[in-house]
Design an enzyme around this catalytic site. Structure first.
Site, short mmCIF file in Angstrom:
data_model
loop_
_atom_site.label_atom_id
_atom_site.label_comp_id
_atom_site.label_asym_id
_atom_site.label_seq_id
_atom_site.Cartn_x
_atom_site.Cartn_y
_atom_site.Cartn_z
N ASP A 192 -20.20 34.25 -33.72
CA ASP A 192 -20.37 32.96 -33.06
C ASP A 192 -21.38 33.19 -31.94
O ASP A 192 -21.65 34.34 -31.56
CB ASP A 192 -19.02 32.49 -32.50
CG ASP A 192 -19.13 31.16 -31.77
OD1 ASP A 192 -19.87 30.28 -32.25
OD2 ASP A 192 -18.47 31.01 -30.73
N ASP A 195 -22.02 30.91 -28.57
CA ASP A 195 -21.52 30.64 -27.22
C ASP A 195 -20.15 31.27 -27.01
O ASP A 195 -19.23 31.05 -27.78
CB ASP A 195 -21.45 29.14 -26.97
CG ASP A 195 -22.79 28.45 -27.17
OD1 ASP A 195 -23.82 29.11 -26.92
OD2 ASP A 195 -22.81 27.27 -27.58
#
Length: 217
Positions: A34, A36
């Site tokens: 991922d 953020d």
């Protein structure tokens, strides 16, 4: 719905990333990240290059995965597009800054796939790429010849972990970013580590154990 609406626009991907034939033999291991809260600080909706701040440990972690031979692939929901907080061109510049800073410390991201949609802001049917749907992962699997069962997904949200589970991957939750406290899904990751560096260390440890077991057998 058009196929493009179900997959990340091509502008988000690194132009220099080699394309792998969809007919390639499957079986390659990869590390999915991922963005953020894993690679960079999660300040909410990042809408300009100036707002992205890479974690100090991120480059070292990604470089270790590079050295071990794993393709490192980012899969990220970016509803800033659907919310009209950011254009596709600006998102491309955000990712370019991220890649440049990582490269300055010897780290490489092999591809970035993103979902620009949000069910409350996007017109038409729901897409198949917004995590925890597996559209982003599925595209990477085809392009890079990846075996999901032998691969890992690292995330800070329960939606990331659910994505990994849905795709049949091994999952690692990190305590940075949302640290699994988003409350969207009731799921358990295979491992929990402090940050991305800890997660990559865990992967290399598990791979070493698996290799020793294969040799012993």
């Amino acid at each position: 719905m058009e196929e493009l609406a179900m997959m990340p626009p091509r502008s988000a991907r690194r132009e220099e990333t080699p394309r792998v034939s969809t007919g390639a033999r499957m079986g390659r291991k990869a590390v999915f990240l991922d963005r953020d809260g894993v690679i960079n600080e999660d300040f909410g909706w990042i809408s300009s290059p100036e707002e992205i701040e890479i974690y100090p440990f991120a480059a070292k972690a990604i470089a270790r995965a590079n050295e071990a031979g794993f393709p490192v692939i980012v899969v990220t929901n970016q509803s800033v597009i659907a919310r009209k907080l950011c254009t596709l061109d600006t998102l491309k510049r955000i990712h370019a800054k991220m890649e440049l800073e990582l490269a300055g410390e010897g780290a490489r991201v092999d591809a970035i796939f993103f979902c620009p949609h949000h069910p409350d802001y996007s017109e038409g049917e729901l897409c198949g790429c917004r995590k925890p749907e597996t559209g982003l992962v599925d595209k990477a699997v085809l392009e890079f010849g990846i075996e999901p069962a032998e691969s890992y997904l690292i995330g800070d949200k329960t939606s990331d972990i659910q994505t990994g589970i849905n795709a049949g991957m091994q999952t690692i939750l990190v305590r940075t970013g949302k640290a699994g406290k988003d409350g969207l899904f009731r799921v358990n990751a295979d491992w929990i580590e402090d940050d991305l560096l800890g997660a990559i260390t865990r992967i290399l440890h598990e791979e070493t154990i698996a290799l020793k077991k294969r040799v012993a057998d």
